[in-house]
Design a protein around this motif. Structure first.
Motif, PDB file in Angstrom:
ATOM      1  N   SER A   1       0.828  -1.201   0.000  1.00  0.00           N
ATOM      2  CA  SER A   1       0.000   0.000   0.000  1.00  0.00           C
ATOM      3  C   SER A   1       0.866   1.256   0.000  1.00  0.00           C
ATOM      4  CB  SER A   1      -0.914   0.008   1.219  1.00  0.00           C
ATOM      5  OG  SER A   1      -1.836  -1.054   1.168  1.00  0.00           O
TER       6      SER A   1
ATOM      7  N   ILE B   1       0.294   5.673  -0.442  1.00  0.00           N
ATOM      8  CA  ILE B   1      -0.599   6.818  -0.627  1.00  0.00           C
ATOM      9  C   ILE B   1       0.096   7.849  -1.506  1.00  0.00           C
ATOM     10  CG2 ILE B   1      -1.924   8.641   0.496  1.00  0.00           C
ATOM     11  CD1 ILE B   1      -2.918   5.833   1.124  1.00  0.00           C
ATOM     12  N   ARG B   2      -0.552   8.208  -2.609  1.00  0.00           N
ATOM     13  CA  ARG B   2      -0.007   9.220  -3.500  1.00  0.00           C
ATOM     14  C   ARG B   2      -0.955  10.406  -3.580  1.00  0.00           C
ATOM     15  NH1 ARG B   2       2.717   5.990  -8.672  1.00  0.00           N
ATOM     16  NH2 ARG B   2       4.007   4.553  -7.407  1.00  0.00           N
ATOM     17  N   ARG B   3      -0.406  11.585  -3.566  1.00  0.00           N
ATOM     18  CA  ARG B   3      -1.174  12.829  -3.594  1.00  0.00           C
ATOM     19  C   ARG B   3      -1.310  13.326  -5.031  1.00  0.00           C
ATOM     20  NH1 ARG B   3      -4.441  15.150   0.354  1.00  0.00           N
ATOM     21  NH2 ARG B   3      -4.468  17.419   0.178  1.00  0.00           N
ATOM     22  N   ASP B   4      -2.540  13.611  -5.450  1.00  0.00           N
ATOM     23  CA  ASP B   4      -2.795  14.153  -6.780  1.00  0.00           C
ATOM     24  C   ASP B   4      -2.521  15.661  -6.736  1.00  0.00           C
ATOM     25  OD1 ASP B   4      -4.063  15.369  -9.037  1.00  0.00           O
ATOM     26  OD2 ASP B   4      -5.334  13.615  -9.273  1.00  0.00           O
TER      27      ASP B   4
ATOM     28  N   ASP C   1      -6.244  15.553  -3.758  1.00  0.00           N
ATOM     29  CA  ASP C   1      -6.724  14.414  -2.985  1.00  0.00           C
ATOM     30  C   ASP C   1      -5.707  13.281  -3.019  1.00  0.00           C
ATOM     31  OD1 ASP C   1      -6.996  13.482  -5.550  1.00  0.00           O
ATOM     32  OD2 ASP C   1      -9.177  13.279  -5.482  1.00  0.00           O
ATOM     33  N   SER C   2      -6.007  12.220  -2.295  1.00  0.00           N
ATOM     34  CA  SER C   2      -5.061  11.113  -2.152  1.00  0.00           C
ATOM     35  C   SER C   2      -5.606   9.847  -2.806  1.00  0.00           C
ATOM     36  CB  SER C   2      -4.778  10.841  -0.673  1.00  0.00           C
ATOM     37  OG  SER C   2      -4.180  11.972  -0.065  1.00  0.00           O
ATOM     38  N   VAL C   3      -4.711   9.053  -3.355  1.00  0.00           N
ATOM     39  CA  VAL C   3      -5.057   7.779  -3.988  1.00  0.00           C
ATOM     40  C   VAL C   3      -4.220   6.688  -3.343  1.00  0.00           C
ATOM     41  CG1 VAL C   3      -5.080   6.452  -6.139  1.00  0.00           C
ATOM     42  CG2 VAL C   3      -5.610   8.907  -6.183  1.00  0.00           C
TER      43      VAL C   3
ATOM     44  N   ILE D   1      -2.487   3.251  -3.706  1.00  0.00           N
ATOM     45  CA  ILE D   1      -1.994   2.301  -4.686  1.00  0.00           C
ATOM     46  C   ILE D   1      -1.746   0.985  -3.951  1.00  0.00           C
ATOM     47  CG2 ILE D   1      -0.255   1.842  -6.448  1.00  0.00           C
ATOM     48  CD1 ILE D   1      -1.883   4.385  -6.962  1.00  0.00           C
TER      49      ILE D   1
ATOM     50  N   SER E   1      -6.466  -2.368   1.499  1.00  0.00           N
ATOM     51  CA  SER E   1      -6.171  -1.191   0.679  1.00  0.00           C
ATOM     52  C   SER E   1      -5.224  -0.253   1.408  1.00  0.00           C
ATOM     53  CB  SER E   1      -7.469  -0.440   0.350  1.00  0.00           C
ATOM     54  OG  SER E   1      -8.392  -1.276  -0.303  1.00  0.00           O
TER      55      SER E   1
ATOM     56  N   TYR F   1      -8.336   5.722   7.632  1.00  0.00           N
ATOM     57  CA  TYR F   1      -7.555   6.519   6.679  1.00  0.00           C
ATOM     58  C   TYR F   1      -6.465   7.327   7.390  1.00  0.00           C
ATOM     59  CZ  TYR F   1     -11.417   5.756   3.340  1.00  0.00           C
ATOM     60  OH  TYR F   1     -12.356   5.213   2.509  1.00  0.00           O
TER      61      TYR F   1
ATOM     62  N   THR G   1     -10.739  12.322   4.341  1.00  0.00           N
ATOM     63  CA  THR G   1     -11.179  11.993   2.988  1.00  0.00           C
ATOM     64  C   THR G   1     -11.728  13.224   2.260  1.00  0.00           C
ATOM     65  OG1 THR G   1     -13.438  11.441   3.677  1.00  0.00           O
ATOM     66  CG2 THR G   1     -11.802   9.679   3.749  1.00  0.00           C
TER      67      THR G   1
END
Length: 347
Positions: free
Chosen positions: A40, A42-45, A50-52, A54, A99, A175, A179
């Motif tokens: 897992s 966490i990537r920041r857009d 926001d965060s996704v 992976i 996730s 999280y 969110t």
């Protein structure tokens, strides 16, 4: 409620919640499991902010196994599942294919019943109340984890929603960030207070009660309504009448009344489209206040229940406008949806 904490063969935590205090949970998980390996991230857009998550390891998770190989059913001779006992009331365990994991949060599975062919709507009020206690207890446990900023208890029901296991169950996500949907609520809450001096959640409920056309049911401790700008064909928001930030703060009256109210809503959902129709697919989502935010007590705990089925045999797909621009187009007027949900009330 009796709580029993144990571990599975690969070290993941398993918790039993039982209605009876004299139940003993001693069955061991003897499966030859390898340690859970997760990837897992966490990537920041940078454009949306926001965060996704992976999580490539989830590609190998179990997908629609036959009923006799369900990993959420109790274990039996010759076949062990994720739950070593031969029966259980409510069981919660760390997801084998999370996730979110480690510094990126935590994911758990909540099994509502040992009956593979049941649904949440089939539960007794006592069992539904026990699930509420499990959600509450897990929220309290997650609150003590330094990597968790927000707890999300939810259920996906139905293959149309994307459920990969048919056994009645839900999940809990912890999280490591607030969110995006909650960020929008917090922004609206702050703007409303700055403009009116009032509380957004209280004022929304007051407006719905004054209007009345979108009320689905109302009791001493709970109120359920279709929101004025509903995104989904049939969508109900369930609020405790006494505003609280999360499940831990519900009073005894709200806890006692919740099972009756919630089971009635779920049973109405299954009657929306008439007799002979397959069970209504839905998502049921608890919205709780994040930890550590300013004015946390001003946030209003509530549950959002909605279906992607818009009429018999037809689903609401998130196509160009919804998926591409986050602008929802709803085919069912909220007032019509509320009227239908009143019409299918239990007699």
């Amino acid at each position: 409620m009796k709580k029993t904490v144990t571990t599975l063969a690969d070290g993941r935590e398993l918790i039993y919640y039982d209605s009876r205090d004299d139940v003993v949970r001693e069955a061991a998980d003897t499966r030859p499991l390898d340690a859970v390996s997760t990837s897992s991230e966490i990537r920041r857009d940078p454009l949306l902010g926001d965060s996704v998550a992976i999580a490539s390891h989830r590609q190998g998770r179990i997908y629609h196994p036959p009923a006799d190989e369900c990993p959420l059913c109790p274990s039996r001779e010759g076949r062990q599942s994720e739950i070593p006992e031969a029966d259980y009331d409510v069981a919660v365990f760390e997801n084998r294919f999370p996730s979110l994991a480690g510094d990126s949060g935590r994911c758990e599975v909540v099994c509502f019943t040992s009956d593979h062919d049941a649904s949440f709507a089939d539960l007794t009020e006592e069992r539904a109340g026990l699930v509420l206690e499990a959600w509450t207890d897990r929220t309290a446990e997650f609150a003590g984890l330094p990597q968790v900023e927000q707890v999300f208890c939810f259920e996906n029901r139905g293959a149309e929603i994307g459920v990969t296991l048919g056994h009645p169950h839900g999940q809990i996500y912890g999280y490591p960030f607030v969110t995006p949907r909650t960020e929008l609520m917090l922004r609206s809450m702050a703007a409303h207070h700055a403009k009116t001096g009032g509380n957004l959640f209280d004022d929304v409920i007051a407006r719905e009660e004054a209007d009345g056309t979108r009320i689905v049911l109302a009791t001493e401790h709970w109120i359920a309504f279709v929101p004025y700008a509903a995104h989904w064909p049939y969508e109900v928001h369930l609020h405790p009448r006494r505003r609280v930030p999360d499940l831990r703060d519900l009073d005894e009256g709200a806890r006692t009344e919740f099972p009756q109210v919630y089971l009635e809503l779920l049973r109405r959902f299954d009657r929306i489209f008439g007799p002979g129709e397959p069970p209504t697919p839905y998502i049921s989502a608890w919205h709780q206040a994040p930890f550590g935010i300013p004015d946390r007590e001003d946030f209003g705990l509530h549950l959002e229940l909605f279906t992607i089925r818009r009429t018999s045999g037809k689903l609401k797909f998130l196509a160009g406008s919804e998926s591409g621009m986050s602008v929802f187009i709803n085919d069912v007027p909220p007032e019509t949806a509320a009227q239908r949900l009143r019409e299918v009330a239990s007699q």
